[in-house]
Design an enzyme around this catalytic site. Structure first.
Site, PDB file in Angstrom:
ATOM      1  N   ASP A 214      35.046  39.200  32.262  1.00 26.30           N
ATOM      2  CA  ASP A 214      34.498  37.731  32.652  1.00 26.30           C
ATOM      3  C   ASP A 214      33.477  37.991  33.744  1.00 26.30           C
ATOM      4  O   ASP A 214      33.275  39.151  34.327  1.00 26.30           O
ATOM      5  CB  ASP A 214      35.696  36.810  33.038  1.00 26.30           C
ATOM      6  CG  ASP A 214      36.372  37.387  34.324  1.00 26.30           C
ATOM      7  OD1 ASP A 214      35.882  38.278  35.056  1.00 26.30           O
ATOM      8  OD2 ASP A 214      37.363  36.828  34.614  1.00 26.30           O
ATOM      9  N   LEU A 215      32.895  37.046  34.025  1.00 26.27           N
ATOM     10  CA  LEU A 215      31.777  37.110  34.954  1.00 26.27           C
ATOM     11  C   LEU A 215      32.216  36.763  36.435  1.00 26.27           C
ATOM     12  O   LEU A 215      33.178  35.896  36.592  1.00 26.27           O
ATOM     13  CB  LEU A 215      30.671  35.928  34.662  1.00 26.27           C
ATOM     14  CG  LEU A 215      29.910  36.180  33.282  1.00 26.27           C
ATOM     15  CD1 LEU A 215      29.015  35.018  32.953  1.00 26.27           C
ATOM     16  CD2 LEU A 215      29.268  37.428  32.953  1.00 26.27           C
TER      17      LEU A 215
ATOM     18  N   ASP B 120      33.996  31.723  30.837  1.00 25.77           N
ATOM     19  CA  ASP B 120      33.086  32.802  31.028  1.00 25.77           C
ATOM     20  C   ASP B 120      33.871  34.047  30.510  1.00 25.77           C
ATOM     21  O   ASP B 120      33.565  35.123  31.096  1.00 25.77           O
ATOM     22  CB  ASP B 120      32.514  33.081  32.319  1.00 25.77           C
ATOM     23  CG  ASP B 120      33.481  33.151  33.568  1.00 25.77           C
ATOM     24  OD1 ASP B 120      34.866  32.907  33.137  1.00 25.77           O
ATOM     25  OD2 ASP B 120      33.178  33.722  34.874  1.00 25.77           O
TER      26      ASP B 120
END
Length: 368
Positions: free
Chosen positions: A230-231, A273
Site C-alpha cells: 500500500d502507499l 490504496d
C-alpha cells in the site's frame, strides 16, 4: 465462441430428426419406387451420421481450447457442412414426394419439413448463416415442386411454405440479435464482478478466482509469491489536491503494476490504496525479493498529474510457498503481517518476522 458452443447442444433433436427421416424416407421410397428416393434416403442418412458424429466428437473434446477462435471456426465449419448436406437430402426427398400424386408421401414430407425447420429455428439460430441456409435449402425446392403442379391447392401450399420460410428467417435474425445482446451483457457483468472499476485490476473475487487458476496451471512449479503493498503518504495527496487527483494517481499506479508483472501473474486492488500481486511459478524465494524491489522502485517514481509532480512512498510485504501447500488466505495473512511490521518501522528496505503461518511459508517485507 459462446454461440458456436451453443450450436453443439442439439444432439437429441438431431438424433430424433435423423430417426424420423430414416422412417419417412424408407416408407416413401417403398411407396414411390425407383432409385431416386433411395438415393435421397442414403444421402440423408449419411449426412445424419456425419452431423451426429461431429456433435459427439465436439462434446467429447474435454481438452478442447474453446477460447481459440480458429478452433471454434473449424468445428462450426464441420457442423455447417453436415447440416446443409442433411437439409439438401431432405429437400430432395420432399421434392420427389411432391412430384408424385400420392397424398401420404406429400403429407409426411410436409410434416418432416416443418419439424426440421422449427427445430433449426429453435436451436440453430445461434449460427444464423448456417440456420438460414439450411431452412432455405430444405423449404425452397419443395415449395417450387409443389407450385409446378399448377393447381390452386398446390399453389396455396407453395405460398404457405414460402411465407413460413420468410417468417423463419426473420425469427432467426431476431433471436440471434437478442442472444448476442444477452451474451454481451453477461460478459460485461462478469467483467464488472471480477475487476476494480477504477483501475481495471482484479478485485477480491477476481483475485481468488485467478489464484485458483494459477494453482491449476503451476502445480508442478516449486513456489508462488503473494505481494501485499500500500502507499505511504497517500492521504495527504487526497487532502491537498482532492480525490480526482488521488484517483488519477491510483490509475497510473495500477498501470505501472500491470506493466511490471509477467504474463500469468495477477495484479489486484483490494481497497483504497491497497494492492496485491501474485507472482506465479517461481523457483526460489530470492526471485520474489528481486521482483518486490523492482516493483517498489517502479511504483515509487514520481507521478505527473495535471502538471504536478507527486511522489508517494510504498510499503510491501510478501510471502512465498509451494502452490499446493498453502491457501491464498494464509499467504495474504502472512504477507499482510510483514507489511504491517515494515510500515510500523517507518518504511525502508528490510525484513520482518511474519505472522504465524505453516512452516513451508517464507515471508519478507520490503519498504520504500
Amino acid at each position: 465462441m459462446e454461440l458456436v458452443a451453443a450450436s453443439f447442444t442439439t444432439l437429441v433433436p438431431a438424433a430424433i430428426m435423423s430417426s424420423i427421416f430414416a422412417a419417412v424416407g424408407i416408407y416413401c421410397a417403398l411407396e414411390i419406387g425407383g432409385y431416386l428416393p433411395w438415393m435421397a434416403v442414403a444421402a440423408g442418412m449419411a449426412s445424419s451420421v456425419g452431423r451426429l458424429g461431429v456433435i459427439v466428437a465436439y462434446r467429447r473434446q474435454t481438452e478442447l481450447r474453446r477460447e481459440d477462435r480458429d478452433v471454434s471456426a473449424a468445428w462450426q465449419f464441420r457442423l455447417g457442412i453436415s447440416t446443409l448436406s442433411f437439409a439438401g437430402a431432405l429437400a430432395l426427398l420432399g421434392a420427389i414426394c411432391f412430384a408424385q400424386s400420392a397424398p401420404i408421401p406429400q403429407m409426411l414430407a410436409t410434416s418432416m419439413l416443418f419439424g426440421f425447420c422449427s427445430g433449426a429455428v429453435a436451436r440453430g439460430y445461434v449460427r444464423p448463416r448456417i440456420c438460414s441456409a439450411a431452412v432455405t435449402l430444405a423449404a425452397a425446392p419443395i415449395a417450387l415442386t409443389a407450385a409446378l403442379d399448377g393447381g390452386v391447392g398446390r399453389l396455396m401450399l407453395a405460398a404457405m411454405f414460402l411465407a413460413f420460410l420468410a417468417g423463419s428467417l426473420e425469427t432467426i435474425r431476431y433471436a440471434y440479435r437478442r442472444e448476442r445482446e444477452q451474451i454481451a451483457l453477461r460478459n460485461e457483468m462478469t467483467l464488472v464482478a471480477r475487476h476494480d472499476p477504477l483501475t481495471s485490476l482484479a478485485n477480491r473475487f477476481g483475485l481468488r478466482e485467478a489464484f485458483d487458476e494459477v494453482v491449476r496451471n503451476h502445480g508442478e512449479v516449486p513456489m508462488v509469491a503473494v505481494h501485499c503493498l500500500d502507499l505511504d503518504r497517500f492521504k495527504p495527496v487526497n487532502d491537498r489536491f482532492g480525490h480526482p487527483v488521488g484517483d488519477a494517481l491510483l490509475r497510473q499506479l495500477a498501470a505501472r503494476i500491470a506493466a511490471t508483472v509477467r504474463d500469468g501473474d495477477i495484479a489486484a486492488r483490494i481497497g483504497g490504496d491497497e494492492f496485491i500481486v501474485v507472482q506465479a511459478g517461481i523457483a526460489r524465494a530470492e526471485e520474489a525479493q528481486i521482483f518486490a524491489r523492482r516493483l517498489v522502485r517502479v511504483i515509487s517514481a514520481p507521478y505527473s498529474i495535471d502538471g504536478r509532480s507527486i511522489e508517494v512512498g510504498v510499503s510491501l510485504g510478501y510471502a512465498t510457498s509451494p502452490p499446493m501447500s498453502v491457501s491464498l488466505d494464509t499467504l495474504i495473512k502472512a504477507a499482510d503481517a510483514t507489511l504491517y511490521h515494515v510500515k510500523r518501522a517507518g518504511g525502508g528496505i528490510g525484513s520482518s518476522a511474519p505472522a504465524p503461518a505453516p512452516a513451508s511459508t517464507i515471508s519478507k517485507a520490503v519498504g520504500w
